[in-house]
Design a protein around this motif. Structure first.
Motif, PDB file in Angstrom:
ATOM      1  N   ARG A   1       8.299 -23.958 -29.359  1.00 42.85           N
ATOM      2  CA  ARG A   1       6.958 -23.704 -28.827  1.00 42.85           C
ATOM      3  C   ARG A   1       7.045 -22.540 -27.850  1.00 42.85           C
ATOM      4  NH1 ARG A   1       2.222 -27.814 -27.278  1.00 42.85           N
ATOM      5  NH2 ARG A   1       0.672 -26.200 -27.031  1.00 42.85           N
ATOM      6  N   GLU A   2       6.604 -21.370 -28.315  1.00 43.64           N
ATOM      7  CA  GLU A   2       6.670 -20.162 -27.505  1.00 43.64           C
ATOM      8  C   GLU A   2       5.298 -19.710 -27.021  1.00 43.64           C
ATOM      9  OE1 GLU A   2      10.555 -18.196 -29.644  1.00 43.64           O
ATOM     10  OE2 GLU A   2       8.587 -17.462 -30.203  1.00 43.64           O
ATOM     11  N   ARG A   3       4.245 -20.181 -27.638  1.00 42.82           N
ATOM     12  CA  ARG A   3       2.896 -19.753 -27.270  1.00 42.82           C
ATOM     13  C   ARG A   3       2.425 -20.586 -26.094  1.00 42.82           C
ATOM     14  NH1 ARG A   3      -1.014 -20.274 -31.751  1.00 42.82           N
ATOM     15  NH2 ARG A   3      -0.163 -22.346 -31.808  1.00 42.82           N
ATOM     16  N   ARG A   4       2.521 -20.064 -24.952  1.00 44.19           N
ATOM     17  CA  ARG A   4       2.120 -20.779 -23.745  1.00 44.19           C
ATOM     18  C   ARG A   4       1.001 -20.015 -23.044  1.00 44.19           C
ATOM     19  NH1 ARG A   4       4.550 -25.816 -23.276  1.00 44.19           N
ATOM     20  NH2 ARG A   4       6.505 -25.705 -24.348  1.00 44.19           N
ATOM     21  N   MET A   5       1.344 -19.354 -21.975  1.00 37.54           N
ATOM     22  CA  MET A   5       0.370 -18.615 -21.198  1.00 37.54           C
ATOM     23  C   MET A   5       0.788 -17.152 -21.183  1.00 37.54           C
ATOM     24  SD  MET A   5      -0.633 -17.643 -17.535  1.00 37.54           S
ATOM     25  CE  MET A   5       1.011 -17.532 -17.096  1.00 37.54           C
ATOM     26  N   SER A   6      -0.181 -16.283 -21.307  1.00 40.03           N
ATOM     27  CA  SER A   6       0.129 -14.868 -21.198  1.00 40.03           C
ATOM     28  C   SER A   6      -0.877 -14.239 -20.244  1.00 40.03           C
ATOM     29  CB  SER A   6       0.087 -14.186 -22.563  1.00 40.03           C
ATOM     30  OG  SER A   6      -1.204 -14.252 -23.103  1.00 40.03           O
ATOM     31  N   ALA A   7      -0.397 -13.273 -19.501  1.00 43.40           N
ATOM     32  CA  ALA A   7      -1.250 -12.594 -18.528  1.00 43.40           C
ATOM     33  C   ALA A   7      -0.821 -11.143 -18.418  1.00 43.40           C
ATOM     34  CB  ALA A   7      -1.159 -13.278 -17.166  1.00 43.40           C
TER      35      ALA A   7
ATOM     36  N   SER B   1      17.162 -23.066 -27.688  1.00 42.62           N
ATOM     37  CA  SER B   1      17.364 -23.288 -26.257  1.00 42.62           C
ATOM     38  C   SER B   1      18.639 -22.599 -25.765  1.00 42.62           C
ATOM     39  CB  SER B   1      17.402 -24.784 -25.937  1.00 42.62           C
ATOM     40  OG  SER B   1      18.519 -25.389 -26.526  1.00 42.62           O
ATOM     41  N   LEU B   2      19.688 -22.574 -26.575  1.00 41.02           N
ATOM     42  CA  LEU B   2      20.914 -21.875 -26.180  1.00 41.02           C
ATOM     43  C   LEU B   2      20.667 -20.375 -26.078  1.00 41.02           C
ATOM     44  CD1 LEU B   2      23.616 -23.708 -28.315  1.00 41.02           C
ATOM     45  CD2 LEU B   2      23.360 -23.774 -25.836  1.00 41.02           C
ATOM     46  N   PHE B   3      19.965 -19.817 -27.071  1.00 42.53           N
ATOM     47  CA  PHE B   3      19.663 -18.392 -27.071  1.00 42.53           C
ATOM     48  C   PHE B   3      18.815 -18.030 -25.864  1.00 42.53           C
ATOM     49  CE2 PHE B   3      19.075 -14.276 -28.787  1.00 42.53           C
ATOM     50  CZ  PHE B   3      17.765 -13.922 -28.544  1.00 42.53           C
ATOM     51  N   ASN B   4      17.770 -18.792 -25.606  1.00 42.36           N
ATOM     52  CA  ASN B   4      16.868 -18.478 -24.494  1.00 42.36           C
ATOM     53  C   ASN B   4      17.552 -18.617 -23.151  1.00 42.36           C
ATOM     54  OD1 ASN B   4      14.729 -17.794 -26.127  1.00 42.36           O
ATOM     55  ND2 ASN B   4      13.905 -19.864 -26.151  1.00 42.36           N
ATOM     56  N   ASN B   5      18.366 -19.639 -22.959  1.00 42.93           N
ATOM     57  CA  ASN B   5      19.064 -19.815 -21.686  1.00 42.93           C
ATOM     58  C   ASN B   5      20.033 -18.672 -21.433  1.00 42.93           C
ATOM     59  OD1 ASN B   5      17.681 -22.144 -21.140  1.00 42.93           O
ATOM     60  ND2 ASN B   5      19.277 -23.487 -21.958  1.00 42.93           N
ATOM     61  N   SER B   6      20.792 -18.244 -22.468  1.00 44.89           N
ATOM     62  CA  SER B   6      21.738 -17.152 -22.267  1.00 44.89           C
ATOM     63  C   SER B   6      21.004 -15.840 -22.038  1.00 44.89           C
ATOM     64  CB  SER B   6      22.697 -17.039 -23.453  1.00 44.89           C
ATOM     65  OG  SER B   6      21.993 -16.717 -24.619  1.00 44.89           O
ATOM     66  N   MET B   7      19.866 -15.622 -22.710  1.00 50.13           N
ATOM     67  CA  MET B   7      19.101 -14.403 -22.496  1.00 50.13           C
ATOM     68  C   MET B   7      18.475 -14.396 -21.104  1.00 50.13           C
ATOM     69  SD  MET B   7      19.666 -12.653 -25.096  1.00 50.13           S
ATOM     70  CE  MET B   7      18.459 -11.355 -25.238  1.00 50.13           C
ATOM     71  N   ASP B   8      18.088 -15.571 -20.603  1.00 49.03           N
ATOM     72  CA  ASP B   8      17.573 -15.649 -19.237  1.00 49.03           C
ATOM     73  C   ASP B   8      18.639 -15.213 -18.249  1.00 49.03           C
ATOM     74  OD1 ASP B   8      15.388 -18.565 -19.512  1.00 49.03           O
ATOM     75  OD2 ASP B   8      15.029 -16.452 -19.917  1.00 49.03           O
ATOM     76  N   ASP B   9      19.886 -15.594 -18.487  1.00 47.81           N
ATOM     77  CA  ASP B   9      20.978 -15.208 -17.600  1.00 47.81           C
ATOM     78  C   ASP B   9      21.202 -13.705 -17.628  1.00 47.81           C
ATOM     79  OD1 ASP B   9      22.996 -18.154 -18.356  1.00 47.81           O
ATOM     80  OD2 ASP B   9      21.338 -17.864 -16.948  1.00 47.81           O
ATOM     81  N   VAL B  10      21.091 -13.097 -18.799  1.00 48.24           N
ATOM     82  CA  VAL B  10      21.343 -11.672 -18.939  1.00 48.24           C
ATOM     83  C   VAL B  10      20.187 -10.838 -18.396  1.00 48.24           C
ATOM     84  CG1 VAL B  10      21.690  -9.808 -20.619  1.00 48.24           C
ATOM     85  CG2 VAL B  10      22.845 -12.003 -20.933  1.00 48.24           C
TER      86      VAL B  10
END
Length: 148
Positions: free
Chosen positions: A97-103, A9-18
């Motif tokens: 859990r990374e497998r959600r929805m893809s389009a 969650s820390l990695f994903n949140n910081s990558m979202d910011d970048v």
């Protein structure tokens, strides 16, 4: 929360910011397009999808291939039958859990000689194949000049 999910969650949140919120979107499927004197053929890699997951449309001279696949259901999403019989409602707990929805949606401008009424598609082993027959194109016509 465990160490692994905390790190994730820390990695994903910081990558979202970048990179912005959409940095984890699925890549666009790869295609090969071949040509013969009779037809064009488009082959697209769609691993994990079925023919019912894919939509193909032709509008004027644009071919659009799109797909939207909803969240995958795992065995852990169902209650354990043995635990259910014993009165427990235990479920698997996800750590990541990374497998959600893809389009995706991909459009191609078709050559003028494609017979759009005769286009056919097939799906086998994760490969979508679209056969686009060519129609006869009027050859240049020589116009005779009349003397007045």
């Amino acid at each position: 929360m465990n160490e692994l999910s905390l790190f994730d969650s820390l990695f994903n949140n910081s990558m979202d910011d970048v990179f912005g919120l959409g940095y984890r979107t699925a890549p666009v499927p790869k295609v090969d397009v071949t040509e013969t004197s009779d037809a064009y053929t488009l082959n697209m890699e769609l691993p994990g999808r079925t023919e019912s997951d894919v939509n193909i449309e032709i509008d004027r001279n644009t071919l659009t291939i799109s797909s939207k696949k909803e969240e995958l259901k795992d065995a852990g999403d169902k209650k354990d039958k043995k635990a259910e019989k014993e009165g427990e409602a235990s479920k698997m707990k996800y750590l990541i859990r990374e497998r959600r929805m893809s389009a995706f949606s991909r459009s191609f401008t078709l050559p003028e000689d494609v017979d759009s009424e005769s286009v056919k598609a097939s799906f086998k082993n994760g490969i979508l194949s679209i056969a686009m027959p060519r129609k006869a194109v009027a050859s240049p016509k020589r116009i005779a000049i009349e003397c007045a």
